[in-house]
Design an enzyme around this catalytic site. Structure first.
Site, PDB file in Angstrom:
ATOM      1  N   ASP A 133      -2.863   3.525  14.750  1.00  0.00           N
ATOM      2  CA  ASP A 133      -1.868   2.373  14.025  1.00  0.00           C
ATOM      3  C   ASP A 133      -1.639   1.481  15.219  1.00  0.00           C
ATOM      4  O   ASP A 133      -0.421   1.117  15.258  1.00  0.00           O
ATOM      5  CB  ASP A 133      -0.933   2.897  13.110  1.00  0.00           C
ATOM      6  CG  ASP A 133      -0.100   2.056  12.480  1.00  0.00           C
ATOM      7  OD1 ASP A 133      -0.985   1.117  12.015  1.00  0.00           O
ATOM      8  OD2 ASP A 133       0.895   1.970  12.015  1.00  0.00           O
ATOM      9  N   CYS A 188      -9.975   5.064  -8.962  1.00  0.00           N
ATOM     10  CA  CYS A 188      -8.638   4.606  -9.554  1.00  0.00           C
ATOM     11  C   CYS A 188      -8.901   4.540 -11.018  1.00  0.00           C
ATOM     12  O   CYS A 188      -7.578   4.610 -11.643  1.00  0.00           O
ATOM     13  CB  CYS A 188      -8.080   3.320  -8.895  1.00  0.00           C
ATOM     14  SG  CYS A 188      -7.679   3.316  -7.038  1.00  0.00           S
ATOM     15  N   CYS A 198       5.931  -1.429  -8.378  1.00  0.00           N
ATOM     16  CA  CYS A 198       6.584  -1.916  -7.346  1.00  0.00           C
ATOM     17  C   CYS A 198       7.664  -2.902  -7.862  1.00  0.00           C
ATOM     18  O   CYS A 198       7.386  -3.876  -8.656  1.00  0.00           O
ATOM     19  CB  CYS A 198       5.613  -2.936  -6.526  1.00  0.00           C
ATOM     20  SG  CYS A 198       6.199  -3.782  -5.124  1.00  0.00           S
ATOM     21  N   CYS A 214       6.866  -7.222   0.123  1.00  0.00           N
ATOM     22  CA  CYS A 214       6.712  -5.697   0.070  1.00  0.00           C
ATOM     23  C   CYS A 214       8.014  -5.041   1.130  1.00  0.00           C
ATOM     24  O   CYS A 214       8.198  -5.646   1.890  1.00  0.00           O
ATOM     25  CB  CYS A 214       5.295  -5.200   0.939  1.00  0.00           C
ATOM     26  SG  CYS A 214       5.365  -3.542   1.484  1.00  0.00           S
ATOM     27  N   CYS A 241       9.145   2.264   2.276  1.00  0.00           N
ATOM     28  CA  CYS A 241       8.885   2.575   0.983  1.00  0.00           C
ATOM     29  C   CYS A 241       7.539   3.406   0.474  1.00  0.00           C
ATOM     30  O   CYS A 241       6.673   3.172   0.958  1.00  0.00           O
ATOM     31  CB  CYS A 241       9.103   1.036   0.018  1.00  0.00           C
ATOM     32  SG  CYS A 241       8.746   1.263  -1.694  1.00  0.00           S
TER      33      CYS A 241
END
Length: 360
Positions: A133, A188, A198, A214, A241
């Site tokens: 990352d 999905c 969200c 976000c 989150c």
């Protein structure tokens, strides 16, 4: 000769993956480096401005992400691994991934162990580089190419049998390894739970994340005021989150314990999952000075956010979930040296007083 070479590559790859699983990784696969399948989608995402103020995703950073052969010249393949950071732990004000030690450091050492093993196995120095990352790579695209899983509607990589509370890491090498088949299935289906859940509307459509809305971006990456229209949606979230992960049926069913003991929550986060715990954590952050901050978050990924940013977030949280017992802390934050924190404290005081009907 070709068959023998292919068999050697297969055998080496199988043993390399076995080493990865032996180190505790939850999934491992191999991809050939090249142009990402999601390049056009990435370009459209940038053109829409969804990256917000994350300038490192633009310019040269964008150019390098257009072809995974560019970040580390000479590398031809990547071993991609996934590591659980503990999706079974209770939700709380700090995202699960950030409650323990810095995953960049922990996983980079694990991947370097794989590099050392590979050099010993092939009997020569291997031109390689670990990425955790931290490099200009479209990591989820690479993981899907390596067969680990698919990118869900919340834009997270979902690994069958492990969910999406996962870190991704990779080892770029100049060794010919046997590639895994890309994960082509979209599992999905018609589910839209992540989009619906969200609280700030950061997922306007499947597999499109508007970072500027976000909560993870707003509380970690964003260096300015949190837009007033989004503050209520932040709720009691101080740093990051997990909502779009938590509602995913695949994660609910298959989330695993953390891969490494280093990912276990620090004492500061161990008892902060309910409202009172969240308030206590927010107050403690408001009262920190530079030395407190350095001591509390030494070796933590949370240092990605500066102290004033955490205090900005804490003001928003107290404005959303606080009680009259938190008014004094917010009053003190009105005198903060940083203008952004002062403004958020004023907002929180106004909202909190309205909520508890305290006199102005």
């Amino acid at each position: 000769m070709g068959g023998a070479a292919a068999l050697t590559a297969r055998s080496l790859t199988e043993r390399l993956k076995a080493e990865a699983y032996g180190l505790g990784f939850d999934a491992a696969g191999v991809a050939r480096l090249g142009e990402p399948a999601t390049r056009a989608a990435f370009e459209a995402w940038l053109a829409a401005g969804h990256q917000g103020s994350m300038a490192y995703l633009e310019g040269e950073g964008a150019a390098l992400r257009r072809d995974s052969r560019l970040p580390h010249p000479g590398a031809t393949h990547a071993l991609v691994v996934a590591a659980s950071y503990g999706g079974r732990a209770p939700a709380g004000p700090v995202a699960r991934y950030a409650r323990g030690d810095d995953y960049h450091v922990v996983l980079r050492e694990r991947v370097r162990e794989l590099h050392g093993w590979l050099e010993r196995e092939v009997g020569r120095p291997v031109n390689a580089r670990p990425y955790v990352d931290s490099g200009p790579i479209l990591e989820r695209d690479l993981a899907q190419r390596a067969g680990l899983g698919w990118v869900g509607k919340n834009t997270m990589l979902i690994v069958p049998g492990a969910g999406s509370h996962l870190f991704l890491a990779s080892l770029f090498v100049d060794v010919a390894l046997e590639e895994d088949a890309p994960f082509e299935a979209d599992r999905c289906g018609t589910c839209t739970r992540c989009l619906d859940a969200c609280p700030t509307g950061a997922l306007p459509s499947p597999r499109v994340l508007d970072a500027t809305r976000c909560i993870s971006y707003l509380t970690i990456e964003h260096r300015g005021p949190i837009p007033p229209a989004l503050r209520e949606g932040v709720g009691g979230l101080l740093y990051g989150c997990d909502i779009c992960n938590d509602v995913c049926p695949w994660t609910v069913k298959f989330a695993r314990e953390a891969m490494a003991p280093e990912f276990a929550p620090r004492a500061l986060f161990a008892e902060s999952h309910d409202r009172d715990g969240t308030r206590a954590l927010a107050r403690s952050i408001c009262m920190m000075d530079a030395a407190d901050y350095a001591a509390a978050f030494k070796g933590s990924a949370i240092k990605r956010a500066k102290l004033w940013m955490l205090q900005r977030n804490a003001c928003v949280v107290l404005g959303n979930v606080g009680t009259d017992e938190d008014l004094a802390v917010l009053e003190a934050m009105r005198e903060h040296e940083h203008e952004v924190v002062r403004e958020h404290a004023e907002w929180a005081l106004t909202r909190l007083r309205r909520t508890i009907r305290a006199p102005v």
